[in-house]
Design a protein around this motif. Structure first.
Motif, short mmCIF file in Angstrom:
data_model
loop_
_atom_site.label_atom_id
_atom_site.label_comp_id
_atom_site.label_asym_id
_atom_site.label_seq_id
_atom_site.Cartn_x
_atom_site.Cartn_y
_atom_site.Cartn_z
N THR A 102 0.85 -1.20 0.00
CA THR A 102 0.00 0.00 0.00
C THR A 102 0.89 1.25 0.00
N PRO A 103 0.32 2.43 -0.31
CA PRO A 103 1.13 3.64 -0.34
C PRO A 103 1.92 3.83 0.96
N LYS A 104 3.13 4.35 0.81
CA LYS A 104 4.08 4.48 1.91
C LYS A 104 3.47 5.28 3.06
N ALA A 248 -9.33 7.02 2.23
CA ALA A 248 -9.53 6.54 0.85
C ALA A 248 -10.23 5.19 0.93
N ASP A 249 -11.44 5.14 0.36
CA ASP A 249 -12.19 3.89 0.31
C ASP A 249 -11.80 3.17 -0.98
N GLU A 250 -10.82 2.26 -0.86
CA GLU A 250 -10.30 1.51 -2.02
C GLU A 250 -10.93 0.12 -2.09
N ILE A 251 -12.11 -0.02 -1.48
CA ILE A 251 -12.74 -1.35 -1.40
C ILE A 251 -13.02 -1.90 -2.80
N ALA A 252 -13.49 -1.02 -3.70
CA ALA A 252 -13.77 -1.49 -5.07
C ALA A 252 -12.55 -1.37 -5.98
N THR A 253 -11.72 -0.35 -5.73
CA THR A 253 -10.64 -0.05 -6.68
C THR A 253 -9.32 -0.74 -6.34
N GLY A 254 -9.14 -1.13 -5.07
CA GLY A 254 -7.86 -1.66 -4.62
C GLY A 254 -7.47 -2.96 -5.31
N LEU A 255 -6.17 -3.21 -5.41
CA LEU A 255 -5.61 -4.44 -5.94
C LEU A 255 -5.85 -4.62 -7.44
N GLY A 256 -5.66 -3.52 -8.16
CA GLY A 256 -5.45 -3.64 -9.59
C GLY A 256 -6.52 -3.17 -10.55
N MET A 274 -6.83 3.96 4.86
CA MET A 274 -7.26 3.32 3.61
C MET A 274 -8.08 2.06 3.92
N CYS A 275 -9.19 1.88 3.21
CA CYS A 275 -10.02 0.69 3.40
C CYS A 275 -9.89 -0.24 2.20
N LEU A 276 -9.72 -1.52 2.49
CA LEU A 276 -9.66 -2.53 1.44
C LEU A 276 -10.67 -3.64 1.73
N GLY A 277 -11.18 -4.27 0.69
CA GLY A 277 -12.13 -5.38 0.89
C GLY A 277 -12.25 -6.15 -0.40
N LYS A 278 -13.45 -6.57 -0.71
CA LYS A 278 -13.79 -7.23 -1.98
C LYS A 278 -12.71 -8.17 -2.51
#
Ligand code: PMP
Length: 433
Positions: A102-104, A248-256, A274-278
């Motif tokens: 994830t970002p530094k 930053a809600d990266e739940i839909a956008t995170g991981l590529g 930062m939030c990750l999911g999905k």
């Protein structure tokens, strides 16, 4: 066999809630027997090419041997232990990976069960942080319209207040600050005017605001809009200038999915939280993570409570962590960027031209996400059935027919999906008049 599934479907219809569905007049559900690669296999015999990645979550395809093995091996060891007072290798490995990729600056990880919960956690972190700094009145959220952050109460309060599906509960929700949605899209000319009203809200209300929350670059459920990275950069600057945390809600956008590992990279920014999911478990099991900076974690830990007040029963579930490790491992050992670029160019070449159809308002593509926005709303009951007849799984809503297929989708798979969309666009009964 066929009778059995008809009985099951009848029970399902009578007793089981499905997402966003009436219990008295539900839309039909299709019985799935198995799923493999890009295919969803129905009990009725049809094989569907998946365009949805099961709501953004399936990255490497269904029934993946590496992910299956990770799950099976972990289950032989332990499926679950409580995380209070105990820890385990799958969680440690996963959090190491998340801190690394994830970002530094995002060094502390809170694991939870679902995307909505990870956003609740982020909001609680922000509020508790400001409390620890002697600013308990900094407890509101600022966000933009057309956003979507989940279905729980706190997340509904920061999702679009009027066009979103949550207006029904508005009287029961916390009142937050809303700026207009970004209007300048990723491929348009940037103009600072787009953040004028947002700037005013920061100026006027920053003493009340704990955090600004936004989906980076892609506003998903709130319209599938791809906004300009300069907007996100400006958000980071405003948060710094006015002492407001950036979630930053990266739940839909995170991981590529957008073509960058995290959509924040489009603007080269690091959020405070930062939030990750999905996609975290490659679409296998529910798991989410909220990452934050050392500064936030230290503030919270030095507060009067002396700890962060949250602890779900299934926090850090070993099965979920093991699959997440395997899924991130697959991503890192593959040329995922090339897969996204391949999908993106194919969609640009073959999906975007659907914009010449009279029924279409706009078509757009970003990374592995393709959108056909229509002028009138879809007729869900009809269009869903038609997509199944045409051999694809696409679940549109409102005026949006959108896809984000698994990374392994071939050009042939993509063409099947595009052909199905092309066909329904010419069928009047698939749309409201
Ligand atoms: N934030 C965003 C941007 C989402 O797209 C979603 C899920 N649609 C959520 C939060 C909520 O995640 P979950 O459904 O896992 O609670």
């Amino acid at each position: 066999m066929s009778n059995l599934y008809t009985d099951d479907l009848a029970f399902d219809r009578e007793h089981i809630w499905h997402p966003y569905t009436s219990m008295t007049n539900p839309l039909p559900s299709f019985m799935v027997e198995s799923a493999n690669g890009v295919h969803i296999n129905l009990a009725s015999g049809e094989q569907l090419v998946d365009g949805m990645s099961s709501w953004w979550s399936v990255l490497h395809g269904y029934n993946h041997p590496v992910l299956n093995e990770a799950l099976i091996e972990q289950s032989k060891n332990m499926s679950h232990v409580m995380f209070g007072g105990l820890t385990h290798k799958p969680a440690v490995e996963l959090c190491k990976k998340l801190v690394r990729i994830t970002p530094k600056g995002l060094n502390k990880v809170f694991l939870s069960d679902s995307g909505s919960v990870s956003v609740e956690v982020a909001m609680k972190m922000a509020i508790q942080y400001w409390g620890s700094k002697g600013k308990p009145t900094k407890n509101k959220m600022l966000t933009v319209k057309n956003g979507y952050h989940g279905d729980t109460f706190a997340t509904m309060s920061v999702s679009d207040p009027t066009t979103g599906m949550h207006h029904i509960y508005s009287e029961a929700l916390a009142k937050q600050y809303f700026a207009p949605a970004p209007t300048i899209m990723i491929d348009e000319q940037w103009n600072e005017k787009d953040v004028a009203e947002l700037t005013e809200l920061f100026k006027k209300h920053h003493d009340d605001i704990a955090a600004f929350i936004i989906e980076p670059i892609v506003q998903g459920t709130g319209g599938m809009r791809f906004y300009h990275p300069e907007y996100l950069k400006a958000c980071r600057k405003l948060c710094d200038q006015y002492n407001v945390l950036l979630i930053a809600d990266e739940i839909a956008t995170g991981l590529g999915r957008t073509g960058k590992l995290f959509a924040c990279e489009w603007a080269n920014i690091t959020p405070d939280i930062m939030c990750l999911g999905k996609t975290l478990t490659g679409g296998y099991i529910t798991l989410a993570a909220t990452l934050c900076t050392n500064e936030i974690a230290e503030g919270i830990s030095n507060s009067e409570a002396g700890c962060f007040m949250h602890g779900p029963t299934f926090m850090g579930n070993p099965l979920a962590c093991a699959v997440a490790n395997a899924s991130i491992g697959l991503l890192e050992s593959s040329d995922w960027k090339a897969s996204i670029t391949r999908i993106e160019s194919y969609l640009k070449q073959h999906l975007v031209p659907l914009n010449t159809n009279n029924r279409v308002q706009d078509t757009r593509v970003l990374g592995g996400i393709g959108v056909v926005e229509t002028k009138s709303s879809v007729n869900m009951a009809v269009i869903q059935k038609r997509f199944v007849e045409l051999g694809v799984w696409i679940r549109p809503f409102g005026k949006l027919i959108y896809i984000m297929p698994p990374l392994i989708s071939t050009h042939e798979n993509l063409q099947t999906i595009i052909d199905a969309i092309k066909t329904v666009l010419n069928e009047d009964d698939c749309f409201s008049s």
